[in-house]
Design a protein around this motif. Structure first.
Motif, PDB file in Angstrom:
ATOM      1  N   GLY A  16      -3.491  -1.704   8.886  1.00  0.00           N
ATOM      2  CA  GLY A  16      -4.645  -1.964   8.026  1.00  0.00           C
ATOM      3  C   GLY A  16      -4.417  -3.070   7.023  1.00  0.00           C
ATOM      4  N   THR A  27       0.797   3.838   1.586  1.00  0.00           N
ATOM      5  CA  THR A  27       1.104   4.425   2.903  1.00  0.00           C
ATOM      6  C   THR A  27       2.477   3.958   3.406  1.00  0.00           C
ATOM      7  OG1 THR A  27      -0.216   2.628   3.852  1.00  0.00           O
ATOM      8  CG2 THR A  27      -1.268   4.788   3.720  1.00  0.00           C
ATOM      9  N   HIS A  62       0.843  -1.203   0.000  1.00  0.00           N
ATOM     10  CA  HIS A  62       0.000   0.000   0.000  1.00  0.00           C
ATOM     11  C   HIS A  62       0.876   1.251   0.000  1.00  0.00           C
ATOM     12  CE1 HIS A  62      -3.049   2.858   1.584  1.00  0.00           C
ATOM     13  NE2 HIS A  62      -3.886   2.058   0.936  1.00  0.00           N
TER      14      HIS A  62
HETATM   15  C1  SLL Z   1      -7.665   0.689   5.082  1.00  0.00           C
HETATM   16  N1  SLL Z   1      -7.665   0.656   2.684  1.00  0.00           N
HETATM   17  O1  SLL Z   1      -8.077   1.836   5.165  1.00  0.00           O
HETATM   18  C2  SLL Z   1      -6.941   0.284   3.827  1.00  0.00           C
HETATM   19  C3  SLL Z   1      -5.580   0.883   3.820  1.00  0.00           C
HETATM   20  C4  SLL Z   1      -3.281   0.835   4.749  1.00  0.00           C
HETATM   21  C5  SLL Z   1      -2.367   0.128   5.661  1.00  0.00           C
HETATM   22  C6  SLL Z   1      -4.680   0.211   4.751  1.00  0.00           C
HETATM   23  C7  SLL Z   1       0.449   1.729   7.623  1.00  0.00           C
HETATM   24  C8  SLL Z   1       1.692   1.895   6.899  1.00  0.00           C
HETATM   25  C9  SLL Z   1       2.681   2.870   7.556  1.00  0.00           C
HETATM   26  C10 SLL Z   1      -0.518   0.693   7.134  1.00  0.00           C
HETATM   27  O2  SLL Z   1      -0.755  -0.299   7.782  1.00  0.00           O
HETATM   28  N2  SLL Z   1      -1.224   0.923   5.998  1.00  0.00           N
HETATM   29  O3  SLL Z   1       2.308   3.470   8.560  1.00  0.00           O
HETATM   30  O4  SLL Z   1       3.767   2.930   7.055  1.00  0.00           O
HETATM   31  O5  SLL Z   1      -7.858  -0.142   5.951  1.00  0.00           O
END
Ligand code: SLL
Length: 152
Positions: A83, A62, A60
């Motif tokens: 997530g 993120t 993802h």
């Molecule tokens: C949701 N559509 O909203 C999904 C997205 C994204 C998960 C999940 C964090 C990464 C980070 C992470 O777990 N992203 O902090 O580097 O549930």
């Protein structure tokens, strides 16, 4: 190059993830709740590196550097996060194969099913797992690749 006309050969793989809750243990200053590992491997942990050259896992957005390329076994990525999301897995084969990369999708699973299947709640410490079995079929493979698969 010579192709094995009329022949196909397949190799089994297992791909997917395991996840364990962090139980409030802080990872830096993040809001991460789980540690997880996504992997591509052989059945019974058989070495697949004779036909798999590398595996790219697209996480993802993120995540920092979401495109993780693993060049040697174990073909896996361990991360923490909060997530669930879809991971794109791109398997690149040994260059002698002349095969195009294969793309697979896996939904990262962090949260347990409601029950363990016997009516009991999911045990708190038990890792959650989600794995798929698949067979990669090579149709009319190049003869040298066919021989390589046969020898391993
Ligand atoms: C949701 N559509 O909203 C999904 C997205 C994204 C998960 C999940 C964090 C990464 C980070 C992470 O777990 N992203 O902090 O580097 O549930």
């Amino acid at each position: 190059i010579k192709r094995m006309k009329g022949l196909s050969i397949s190799r089994p793989i297992i791909y997917g993830n395991s996840a364990t809750p962090l139980h409030g243990k802080k990872v830096g200053d993040s809001d991460h709740t789980h540690r997880w590992t996504i992997s591509v491997r052989g059945v019974n942990n058989e070495d697949i590196s004779y036909f798999v050259r590398k595996v790219a896992f697209k996480l993802h957005d993120t995540y920092e550097n979401p495109n993780r390329v693993i060049e040697k076994p174990p073909f896996e990525v361990t991360e923490t996060g909060w997530g669930e999301f879809d991971i794109i897995i791109k398997i690149h084969f040994n260059p002698v194969s002349g095969e195009k990369p294969l793309t697979l999708y896996h939904h990262l699973k962090l949260h347990p099913y409601e029950e363990d299947g016997l009516g009991n709640p999911w045990p708190k410490q038990k890792p959650v797992t989600s794995y798929s079995y698949d067979e990669i079929v090579f149709n009319e493979p190049i003869d040298t690749f066919y021989n390589l698969l046969q020898e391993n």
